[in-house]
Scaffold this motif. Structure first.
Motif, PDB file in Angstrom:
ATOM      1  N   GLY A   1       0.794  -1.539   0.136  1.00 35.44           N
ATOM      2  CA  GLY A   1      -0.148   0.097  -0.649  1.00 35.44           C
ATOM      3  C   GLY A   1       1.181   1.308   0.318  1.00 35.44           C
ATOM      4  N   LEU A   2       1.758   1.250   0.661  1.00 34.61           N
ATOM      5  CA  LEU A   2       2.996   2.806   0.492  1.00 34.61           C
ATOM      6  C   LEU A   2       3.312   2.514  -0.671  1.00 34.61           C
ATOM      7  CD1 LEU A   2       4.609   1.715   4.141  1.00 34.61           C
ATOM      8  CD2 LEU A   2       3.184   3.914   3.547  1.00 34.61           C
ATOM      9  N   VAL A   3       3.989   1.914  -1.293  1.00 42.11           N
ATOM     10  CA  VAL A   3       4.366   2.025  -2.222  1.00 42.11           C
ATOM     11  C   VAL A   3       3.424   2.558  -3.312  1.00 42.11           C
ATOM     12  CG1 VAL A   3       5.694   1.459  -4.232  1.00 42.11           C
ATOM     13  CG2 VAL A   3       6.313   0.330  -1.816  1.00 42.11           C
ATOM     14  N   ALA A   4       2.720   1.439  -3.740  1.00 43.83           N
ATOM     15  CA  ALA A   4       1.806   1.943  -4.274  1.00 43.83           C
ATOM     16  C   ALA A   4       0.816   3.217  -4.461  1.00 43.83           C
ATOM     17  CB  ALA A   4       0.018   0.816  -4.509  1.00 43.83           C
ATOM     18  N   GLY A   5       0.585   3.686  -2.906  1.00 44.22           N
ATOM     19  CA  GLY A   5      -0.489   4.910  -2.827  1.00 44.22           C
ATOM     20  C   GLY A   5       0.548   5.962  -3.444  1.00 44.22           C
ATOM     21  N   PHE A   6       2.522   6.095  -3.220  1.00 39.69           N
ATOM     22  CA  PHE A   6       3.340   7.075  -3.255  1.00 39.69           C
ATOM     23  C   PHE A   6       3.521   7.241  -5.046  1.00 39.69           C
ATOM     24  CE2 PHE A   6       7.342   8.263  -3.780  1.00 39.69           C
ATOM     25  CZ  PHE A   6       7.977   9.218  -3.215  1.00 39.69           C
ATOM     26  N   MET A   7       3.786   5.944  -5.856  1.00 40.11           N
ATOM     27  CA  MET A   7       3.786   5.924  -7.018  1.00 40.11           C
ATOM     28  C   MET A   7       2.279   6.332  -7.851  1.00 40.11           C
ATOM     29  SD  MET A   7       6.337   3.866  -8.640  1.00 40.11           S
ATOM     30  CE  MET A   7       5.705   3.431  -9.915  1.00 40.11           C
ATOM     31  N   ASP A   8       1.555   6.551  -7.158  1.00 40.50           N
ATOM     32  CA  ASP A   8      -0.242   6.943  -7.740  1.00 40.50           C
ATOM     33  C   ASP A   8       0.266   8.241  -7.633  1.00 40.50           C
ATOM     34  OD1 ASP A   8      -3.053   5.478  -9.257  1.00 40.50           O
ATOM     35  OD2 ASP A   8      -2.935   7.098  -6.892  1.00 40.50           O
ATOM     36  N   ALA A   9       0.274   8.871  -6.619  1.00 42.48           N
ATOM     37  CA  ALA A   9       0.689  10.094  -6.125  1.00 42.48           C
ATOM     38  C   ALA A   9       1.871  10.913  -7.515  1.00 42.48           C
ATOM     39  CB  ALA A   9       0.798  10.681  -5.010  1.00 42.48           C
ATOM     40  N   THR A  10       3.008  10.598  -7.262  1.00 40.90           N
ATOM     41  CA  THR A  10       3.666  10.435  -8.126  1.00 40.90           C
ATOM     42  C   THR A  10       3.429  10.750  -9.217  1.00 40.90           C
ATOM     43  OG1 THR A  10       4.992   9.283  -7.819  1.00 40.90           O
ATOM     44  CG2 THR A  10       5.617  10.846  -6.374  1.00 40.90           C
ATOM     45  N   GLY A  11       3.141   9.511 -10.117  1.00 41.35           N
ATOM     46  CA  GLY A  11       2.870   8.786 -11.804  1.00 41.35           C
ATOM     47  C   GLY A  11       1.597   9.575 -12.038  1.00 41.35           C
ATOM     48  N   GLY A  12       0.785  10.006 -11.026  1.00 42.52           N
ATOM     49  CA  GLY A  12      -0.505  10.579 -11.666  1.00 42.52           C
ATOM     50  C   GLY A  12      -1.096   8.607 -11.822  1.00 42.52           C
ATOM     51  N   GLY A  13      -0.707   8.120 -11.557  1.00 40.29           N
ATOM     52  CA  GLY A  13      -1.831   7.133 -11.977  1.00 40.29           C
ATOM     53  C   GLY A  13      -0.538   5.678 -10.929  1.00 40.29           C
ATOM     54  N   GLY A  14      -1.325   4.630 -10.346  1.00 40.74           N
ATOM     55  CA  GLY A  14      -0.437   3.700 -10.770  1.00 40.74           C
ATOM     56  C   GLY A  14      -0.810   2.215  -9.516  1.00 40.74           C
ATOM     57  N   TRP A  15      -1.267   2.794  -7.976  1.00 43.17           N
ATOM     58  CA  TRP A  15      -2.426   2.383  -7.242  1.00 43.17           C
ATOM     59  C   TRP A  15      -2.757   1.134  -7.993  1.00 43.17           C
ATOM     60  CZ3 TRP A  15      -2.492   2.151  -2.411  1.00 43.17           C
ATOM     61  CH2 TRP A  15      -3.301   1.407  -1.396  1.00 43.17           C
ATOM     62  N   GLY A  16      -3.679   1.058  -8.931  1.00 39.11           N
ATOM     63  CA  GLY A  16      -4.265  -0.057  -9.733  1.00 39.11           C
ATOM     64  C   GLY A  16      -3.089  -0.966 -10.130  1.00 39.11           C
ATOM     65  N   PRO A  17      -2.343  -0.481 -10.959  1.00 39.95           N
ATOM     66  CA  PRO A  17      -1.195  -1.295 -12.184  1.00 39.95           C
ATOM     67  C   PRO A  17       0.232  -1.515 -10.878  1.00 39.95           C
ATOM     68  CG  PRO A  17      -1.170   0.818 -13.055  1.00 39.95           C
ATOM     69  CD  PRO A  17      -2.372   0.889 -11.778  1.00 39.95           C
ATOM     70  N   VAL A  18       0.043  -0.733  -9.351  1.00 34.31           N
ATOM     71  CA  VAL A  18       0.879  -1.633  -8.510  1.00 34.31           C
ATOM     72  C   VAL A  18      -0.129  -2.548  -7.686  1.00 34.31           C
ATOM     73  CG1 VAL A  18       2.419  -1.314  -7.054  1.00 34.31           C
ATOM     74  CG2 VAL A  18       2.392  -0.376  -8.642  1.00 34.31           C
ATOM     75  N   GLY A  19      -0.884  -2.480  -7.785  1.00 35.31           N
ATOM     76  CA  GLY A  19      -1.768  -2.915  -6.122  1.00 35.31           C
ATOM     77  C   GLY A  19      -2.611  -4.562  -6.773  1.00 35.31           C
ATOM     78  N   THR A  20      -3.261  -4.403  -7.597  1.00 40.11           N
ATOM     79  CA  THR A  20      -3.719  -5.681  -8.809  1.00 40.11           C
ATOM     80  C   THR A  20      -3.385  -6.836  -8.829  1.00 40.11           C
ATOM     81  OG1 THR A  20      -5.504  -3.732  -9.060  1.00 40.11           O
ATOM     82  CG2 THR A  20      -5.608  -6.318 -10.132  1.00 40.11           C
ATOM     83  N   PRO A  21      -1.485  -6.296  -9.656  1.00 42.44           N
ATOM     84  CA  PRO A  21      -1.322  -7.392 -10.051  1.00 42.44           C
ATOM     85  C   PRO A  21      -0.874  -7.823  -9.205  1.00 42.44           C
ATOM     86  CG  PRO A  21      -0.602  -5.780 -11.795  1.00 42.44           C
ATOM     87  CD  PRO A  21      -1.447  -5.199 -10.427  1.00 42.44           C
TER      88      PRO A  21
END
Length: 307
Positions: free
Chosen positions: A141-161
């Protein structure tokens, strides 16, 4: 007006994909905003502002269709919110010259991951029912949340797979839980951007257009998650993200290339993307055929045993 209609359609399409695959609303929407020249931090802030509404609607729709595991939502959503707030604050402090190529590279990496993950490996289902531990979900969650905010997306691409790869949850519940927990991430990221940027550069009208499209698509996507093959959709979305962000990078002054070289590179990527989608579709059909054969074979084997 044309831009607002386009954004609403993008929001609709992105939410259809996100709600049925568990990823790509933020990545797809942010990629479009970058392509039309929006400041990276403002693009991510606008998308996350829209996501506050779309994730709430998506989570409610998934809950109604029985696609949500609330234990997973809490275990991954709270650390995701912490990571998103940190990522939004970090991106707000970066200059545009650094932020735009950085965000495009992050989006490209996420797109490649989605494309390769779903095209080559598909989904794992041999560990269904085993619990997901907090020591796995918290750092994810920590990594996916950080990626999501800095990349404009990433919560799903990191968390779901990552959760799908564990094979411990049904795909529909993975997607529903990730979409629902993203509400915490969207709220935290929006607060982080407001703290770092104020309202500078954030376009509320664009956010509203994205939101309207997403609200229309949310209940449809929650229903489609039971029908659409995730493998095929993953390959399709991954290819779109890769193609668009390579185009963005090749348009920057940091990557001086001729129009001919740019067209050649994009053409090769498009051909590879089409091949990936076709391959995923064929592999999906093979898997369905094998499952049907196994189902038909079981009664026949039982009858033979009885004789």
């Amino acid at each position: 007006m044309r831009t607002l209609v386009l954004l609403a359609l993008v929001g609709l399409g992105a939410q259809l994909v996100d709600g049925s695959l568990g990823m790509a609303y933020g990545v797809t929407s942010t990629t479009l905003l970058l392509a039309i020249g929006t400041n990276p931090a403002a693009a991510s802030a606008t998308v996350h502002l829209a996501e506050v509404g779309t994730t709430l609607a998506s989570g409610a729709s998934h809950w109604r269709f029985g696609n949500v595991d609330w234990k997973v939502v809490i275990k991954i959503g709270i650390p995701g919110a912490i990571g998103a707030f940190a990522g939004a604050t970090f991106l707000s402090w970066l200059s545009t010259e650094i932020a735009k190529p950085l965000m495009s590279i992050l989006l490209l990496a996420l797109g490649l991951y989605v494309l390769l993950r779903f095209t080559l490996r598909g989904l794992r289902t041999d560990r269904l029912g085993q619990p997901l531990r907090k020591r796995f979900l918290t750092p994810l969650g920590l990594v996916a949340g950080f990626m999501d905010a800095t990349g404009g997306g990433g919560w799903g691409p990191v968390g779901t797979p990552a959760i799908l790869a564990s094979g411990r949850m049904e795909p529909r519940k993975v997607i529903g839980s990730i979409d629902t927990s993203e509400f915490f991430v969207a709220v935290a990221a929006s607060l982080g951007f407001l703290f770092g940027l104020g309202t500078a550069g954030i376009n509320p009208t664009w956010a509203l257009a994205l939101l309207i499209g997403g609200l229309i698509a949310a209940p449809i996507a929650a229903w489609l998650v039971r029908l659409v093959p995730p493998r095929v959709l993953g390959s399709a979305v991954g290819g779109i993200i890769v193609l668009t962000n390579v185009r963005t990078l090749l348009s920057l002054d940091s990557f001086p290339v001729s129009d001919g070289v740019r067209a050649l590179v994009l053409g090769i990527i498009a051909i590879g993307w089409a091949a990936a989608v076709v391959y995923s579709f064929r592999q999906h059909r093979k898997a369905v055929a094998a499952e049907k054969a196994e189902t038909v074979g079981e009664p026949e084997a039982a009858a033979a045993t009885a004789v």
